[in-house]
Design a protein around this motif. Structure first.
Motif, PDB file in Angstrom:
ATOM      1  N   ASN A 187       0.828  -1.206   0.000  1.00 27.29           N
ATOM      2  CA  ASN A 187       0.000   0.000   0.000  1.00 27.29           C
ATOM      3  C   ASN A 187       0.862   1.255   0.000  1.00 27.29           C
ATOM      4  O   ASN A 187       0.540   2.246  -0.669  1.00 27.29           O
ATOM      5  CB  ASN A 187      -0.926   0.004   1.219  1.00 27.29           C
ATOM      6  CG  ASN A 187      -2.069  -0.985   1.086  1.00 27.29           C
ATOM      7  OD1 ASN A 187      -2.401  -1.422  -0.023  1.00 27.29           O
ATOM      8  ND2 ASN A 187      -2.673  -1.366   2.198  1.00 27.29           N
ATOM      9  N   GLU A 188       1.953   1.199   0.758  1.00 28.33           N
ATOM     10  CA  GLU A 188       2.865   2.340   0.779  1.00 28.33           C
ATOM     11  C   GLU A 188       3.492   2.543  -0.589  1.00 28.33           C
ATOM     12  O   GLU A 188       3.632   3.679  -1.067  1.00 28.33           O
ATOM     13  CB  GLU A 188       3.957   2.103   1.829  1.00 28.33           C
ATOM     14  CG  GLU A 188       4.916   3.273   1.975  1.00 28.33           C
ATOM     15  CD  GLU A 188       5.951   3.049   3.067  1.00 28.33           C
ATOM     16  OE1 GLU A 188       6.736   3.979   3.318  1.00 28.33           O
ATOM     17  OE2 GLU A 188       5.976   1.954   3.652  1.00 28.33           O
TER      18      GLU A 188
ATOM     19  N   SER B  25       0.617   4.001  -2.951  1.00 30.05           N
ATOM     20  CA  SER B  25       0.247   5.400  -2.691  1.00 30.05           C
ATOM     21  C   SER B  25       1.404   6.345  -3.002  1.00 30.05           C
ATOM     22  O   SER B  25       1.190   7.422  -3.590  1.00 30.05           O
ATOM     23  CB  SER B  25      -0.207   5.569  -1.241  1.00 30.05           C
ATOM     24  OG  SER B  25       0.823   5.219  -0.333  1.00 30.05           O
ATOM     25  N   THR B  26       2.621   5.946  -2.642  1.00 30.37           N
ATOM     26  CA  THR B  26       3.771   6.806  -2.916  1.00 30.37           C
ATOM     27  C   THR B  26       4.033   6.910  -4.411  1.00 30.37           C
ATOM     28  O   THR B  26       4.346   7.992  -4.928  1.00 30.37           O
ATOM     29  CB  THR B  26       5.026   6.280  -2.203  1.00 30.37           C
ATOM     30  OG1 THR B  26       4.774   6.197  -0.800  1.00 30.37           O
ATOM     31  CG2 THR B  26       6.226   7.198  -2.442  1.00 30.37           C
TER      32      THR B  26
ATOM     33  N   ALA C  11      -7.389   6.038  -7.374  1.00 31.75           N
ATOM     34  CA  ALA C  11      -8.049   4.885  -6.775  1.00 31.75           C
ATOM     35  C   ALA C  11      -9.259   4.497  -7.617  1.00 31.75           C
ATOM     36  O   ALA C  11     -10.062   5.356  -7.982  1.00 31.75           O
ATOM     37  CB  ALA C  11      -8.484   5.205  -5.351  1.00 31.75           C
TER      38      ALA C  11
ATOM     39  N   MET D 125      -4.020  11.030  -1.157  1.00 34.83           N
ATOM     40  CA  MET D 125      -3.518   9.864  -1.882  1.00 34.83           C
ATOM     41  C   MET D 125      -3.203   8.706  -0.937  1.00 34.83           C
ATOM     42  O   MET D 125      -3.515   7.550  -1.209  1.00 34.83           O
ATOM     43  CB  MET D 125      -2.269  10.231  -2.697  1.00 34.83           C
ATOM     44  CG  MET D 125      -2.563  11.067  -3.913  1.00 34.83           C
ATOM     45  SD  MET D 125      -3.498  10.106  -5.140  1.00 34.83           S
ATOM     46  CE  MET D 125      -4.031  11.387  -6.264  1.00 34.83           C
ATOM     47  N   ARG D 126      -2.585   9.015   0.196  1.00 32.51           N
ATOM     48  CA  ARG D 126      -2.214   7.945   1.140  1.00 32.51           C
ATOM     49  C   ARG D 126      -3.452   7.304   1.766  1.00 32.51           C
ATOM     50  O   ARG D 126      -3.453   6.123   2.077  1.00 32.51           O
ATOM     51  CB  ARG D 126      -1.284   8.481   2.217  1.00 32.51           C
ATOM     52  CG  ARG D 126       0.068   8.920   1.676  1.00 32.51           C
ATOM     53  CD  ARG D 126       1.166   8.858   2.724  1.00 32.51           C
ATOM     54  NE  ARG D 126       2.424   9.334   2.177  1.00 32.51           N
ATOM     55  CZ  ARG D 126       3.242   8.604   1.413  1.00 32.51           C
ATOM     56  NH1 ARG D 126       2.909   7.358   1.116  1.00 32.51           N
ATOM     57  NH2 ARG D 126       4.364   9.104   0.958  1.00 32.51           N
ATOM     58  N   GLU D 127      -4.491   8.097   1.939  1.00 38.94           N
ATOM     59  CA  GLU D 127      -5.705   7.556   2.559  1.00 38.94           C
ATOM     60  C   GLU D 127      -6.591   6.806   1.571  1.00 38.94           C
ATOM     61  O   GLU D 127      -7.384   5.955   1.983  1.00 38.94           O
ATOM     62  CB  GLU D 127      -6.513   8.694   3.192  1.00 38.94           C
ATOM     63  CG  GLU D 127      -5.859   9.291   4.429  1.00 38.94           C
ATOM     64  CD  GLU D 127      -6.650  10.455   4.980  1.00 38.94           C
ATOM     65  OE1 GLU D 127      -7.597  10.910   4.292  1.00 38.94           O
ATOM     66  OE2 GLU D 127      -6.332  10.918   6.098  1.00 38.94           O
ATOM     67  N   ASN D 128      -6.461   7.099   0.284  1.00 31.62           N
ATOM     68  CA  ASN D 128      -7.389   6.534  -0.685  1.00 31.62           C
ATOM     69  C   ASN D 128      -6.782   5.531  -1.652  1.00 31.62           C
ATOM     70  O   ASN D 128      -7.480   4.614  -2.107  1.00 31.62           O
ATOM     71  CB  ASN D 128      -8.052   7.665  -1.495  1.00 31.62           C
ATOM     72  CG  ASN D 128      -9.020   8.481  -0.671  1.00 31.62           C
ATOM     73  OD1 ASN D 128     -10.177   8.118  -0.511  1.00 31.62           O
ATOM     74  ND2 ASN D 128      -8.539   9.593  -0.116  1.00 31.62           N
ATOM     75  N   VAL D 129      -5.524   5.699  -1.983  1.00 26.93           N
ATOM     76  CA  VAL D 129      -4.902   4.807  -2.972  1.00 26.93           C
ATOM     77  C   VAL D 129      -4.196   3.662  -2.256  1.00 26.93           C
ATOM     78  O   VAL D 129      -3.323   3.876  -1.418  1.00 26.93           O
ATOM     79  CB  VAL D 129      -3.896   5.574  -3.858  1.00 26.93           C
ATOM     80  CG1 VAL D 129      -3.224   4.614  -4.840  1.00 26.93           C
ATOM     81  CG2 VAL D 129      -4.601   6.695  -4.607  1.00 26.93           C
ATOM     82  N   ARG D 130      -4.608   2.449  -2.595  1.00 19.43           N
ATOM     83  CA  ARG D 130      -4.001   1.249  -2.030  1.00 19.43           C
ATOM     84  C   ARG D 130      -3.572   0.327  -3.170  1.00 19.43           C
ATOM     85  O   ARG D 130      -3.950   0.524  -4.330  1.00 19.43           O
ATOM     86  CB  ARG D 130      -4.988   0.509  -1.120  1.00 19.43           C
ATOM     87  CG  ARG D 130      -5.573   1.329   0.010  1.00 19.43           C
ATOM     88  CD  ARG D 130      -6.382   0.426   0.940  1.00 19.43           C
ATOM     89  NE  ARG D 130      -7.375  -0.353   0.226  1.00 19.43           N
ATOM     90  CZ  ARG D 130      -8.633   0.040   0.016  1.00 19.43           C
ATOM     91  NH1 ARG D 130      -9.029   1.229   0.451  1.00 19.43           N
ATOM     92  NH2 ARG D 130      -9.483  -0.736  -0.644  1.00 19.43           N
TER      93      ARG D 130
ATOM     94  N   ILE E   3      -5.489   0.718  -6.870  1.00 23.48           N
ATOM     95  CA  ILE E   3      -4.800   1.663  -7.761  1.00 23.48           C
ATOM     96  C   ILE E   3      -5.075   1.289  -9.221  1.00 23.48           C
ATOM     97  O   ILE E   3      -5.142   0.121  -9.576  1.00 23.48           O
ATOM     98  CB  ILE E   3      -3.279   1.685  -7.474  1.00 23.48           C
ATOM     99  CG1 ILE E   3      -2.615   2.828  -8.246  1.00 23.48           C
ATOM    100  CG2 ILE E   3      -2.629   0.347  -7.777  1.00 23.48           C
ATOM    101  CD1 ILE E   3      -1.158   3.039  -7.871  1.00 23.48           C
TER     102      ILE E   3
END
Length: 520
Positions: A311-312, A315-316, A342, A377-382, A386
């Motif tokens: 996930n990191e 999102s990154t 997302a 982005m960090r809260e929504n994209v996994r 993605i």
């Protein structure tokens, strides 16, 4: 008095016959893994005082038939069995994660990342080429699809582990009930002071199987055992406690629930130190982002850890690619379009702090706009959601190849995207640093280290278990050679007693039928 000698020999005959029965029972169970060899305890019967002669022996008797089993070795086996079961689960499940990552192969995540940058590099050589733009879009689809698939594989492994947990709980309850029932049977069989050897073997076999699933403590009192698991009683003489499974939320994968284990009688949560269930729970995680299996606070690195890392990465990657892409200009002359979102959302549907993406200042990482964008982005994209943005899916002209200041025909934005490939600060957090490829390599390297440690620990525990089994088998196991020797010994004893009866029969025949008949 006349029949004393005969009774003495008959006692030897019966003792030899029963010894042969025990030997036959041992040989019949030579392949029974739970069986303990049985031995006869033999003693002389009470001697008879004969006036003028002294104490005259009256034969032999069987005082007991006991199984050969060392309680210390039993407890050692149960203790090591739980540890071995724990590490065996960890080893096998980590191998499953290695298979999911599938590194290094042509279908790995690193290969998909490399192919995406190669496609951008090809487009960089001819920014207006439609085929090259299409290749970038397809490579990005493959990249996001690989991430989605890898995340789903990890979720599936988590679900499989959770199913195994529920299955193991059912087994624990079943073993508990069986042990309690065997306790009751043993008590009835041993009322006369004898030993229910085969029932005791059956109970120890159940404890052997149970000890691999959960760590157990066993105490025996008057033939019945008490079994505790994690400090709580599972079996109390003839009664058994039950474990219950309840559902709990899974923060990493909200669509799936996870199982939590409680004691039926007290409602307290099951606490374990070893065993297969412990290994499965650590591997599966406790449903939180930073608890069991997350690698946080020296926790074991299981599914949650590798899902968090993916996930990191997702999102990154989306943040870094989007901040460059959104500031560039596509073939349609528009800017402010995202490269990845997302669930493949269109850029115009995303509002951050009430602003459209094109109105955010993404060039300054210290700005409030950028921090809000990064947080979104960090809260929504996994890893599991993605995708390339809906804009790029529907229109290749939204691919931002140029910078806004140099006209729509330049390729400077593609170069900026390519520069990210070797940016040592692409990942710059306490948990990850370096380029995308270095980040993925760090995940795979960590996995390899974890798998090697689990394999090494499983091997060590397996060696200890093998030694304990050999010690137990040397005491309790049935030896074909030893039982054959016993069979011959008891057979010879039986034959000798039979010949003695024949000799006594001849003596009695002479005394009764021939004595005093001379001269008639």
């Amino acid at each position: 008095m006349a029949w004393d000698g005969f009774n003495t020999v008959v006692s030897g005959l019966f003792t030899s016959k029963r010894s042969l029965y025990v030997t036959g029972h041992n040989i019949a169970n030579i392949n029974n893994k739970d069986f303990s060899r049985q031995v006869i305890t033999q003693s002389a019967t009470q001697a008879q005082r004969v006036y003028g002669v002294g104490m005259l022996g009256t034969g032999t008797q069987i005082t007991d038939v006991k199984r050969v089993r060392d309680d210390y070795i039993n407890n050692k086996f149960w203790d090591e069995s739980g540890k071995h079961g724990d590490w065996e689960i960890r080893m096998n499940r980590l191998k499953d994660i290695e298979n999911a990552f599938n590194e290094p192969t042509d279908s790995s995540m690193r290969k998909a990342t490399d192919d995406l940058y190669k496609a951008i590099e090809q487009l960089n050589n001819n920014p207006s080429d439609y085929a090259s733009k299409s290749l970038v879009r397809e490579s990005a689809k493959t990249f996001t699809g690989q991430l989605n698939e890898l995340a789903k594989k990890l979720y599936n492994l988590q679900s499989e582990a959770d199913f195994q947990v529920r299955t193991k709980v059912t087994q624990v309850n079943d073993y508990g009930s069986q042990i309690a029932e065997v306790n009751k049977q043993i008590e009835l069989m041993e009322l006369d002071g004898s030993y229910a050897n085969d029932l005791r073997d059956k109970r120890d076999g159940l404890l052997d199987d149970l000890s691999k699933i959960v760590n157990i403590d066993v105490t025996e009192y008057e033939g019945k055992v008490n079994v505790s698991v994690g400090g709580m009683t599972l079996v109390d003489h003839e009664n058994s406690n039950k474990l219950l499974v309840k559902e709990m939320d899974n923060a990493q994968n909200p669509e799936e629930k996870l199982s939590k284990i409680y004691w039926e009688s007290s409602g307290l949560e099951l606490k374990l130190t070893d065993g297969e269930i412990k290994g499965l729970l650590d591997f599966r995680g406790d449903g939180s982002l930073d608890g069991e299996g997350s690698g946080e606070n020296n926790e074991y690195r299981g599914i949650p850890y590798y899902v968090n890392r993916l996930n990191e990465f997702a999102s990154t990657f989306a943040i870094q690619m989007n901040k460059v892409h959104a500031t560039g200009v596509g073939g349609d002359g528009e800017s402010g379009k995202l490269f990845m979102t997302a669930f493949g959302e269109n850029t115009d549907k995303i509002k951050i702090n009430g602003k459209a993406i094109k109105d955010l200042d993404l060039t300054n990482e210290e700005s409030a706009d950028y921090k809000a964008f990064e947080k979104y982005m960090r809260e929504n994209v996994r890893a599991d959601n993605i995708d390339i943005s809906g804009d790029l899916k529907n229109d290749l002209n939204t691919l931002a190849t140029a910078t806004a200041d140099d006209g729509p025909e330049n390729n400077k934005n593609l170069k900026n995207l390519l520069d990210l490939r070797n940016d040592k600060k692409f990942f710059d957090t306490p948990t990850a640093q370096g380029t995308p490829d270095e980040f993925l390599k760090s995940i795979v390297s960590t996995l390899a280290v974890d798998a090697q440690q689990a394999e090494r620990m499983e091997s060590n525990e397996g060696t200890i278990m093998k030694n304990v089994k050999e010690r137990r088998m040397s005491d309790s196991g049935v030896s074909k050679d030893e039982e054959t020797a016993n069979m011959v010994k008891f057979q010879h004893a039986y034959n000798a007693n039979a010949r003695m009866i024949r000799a006594l029969d001849e003596v009695y025949n002479i005394v009764v039928n021939q004595l005093g008949t001379m001269g008639r």
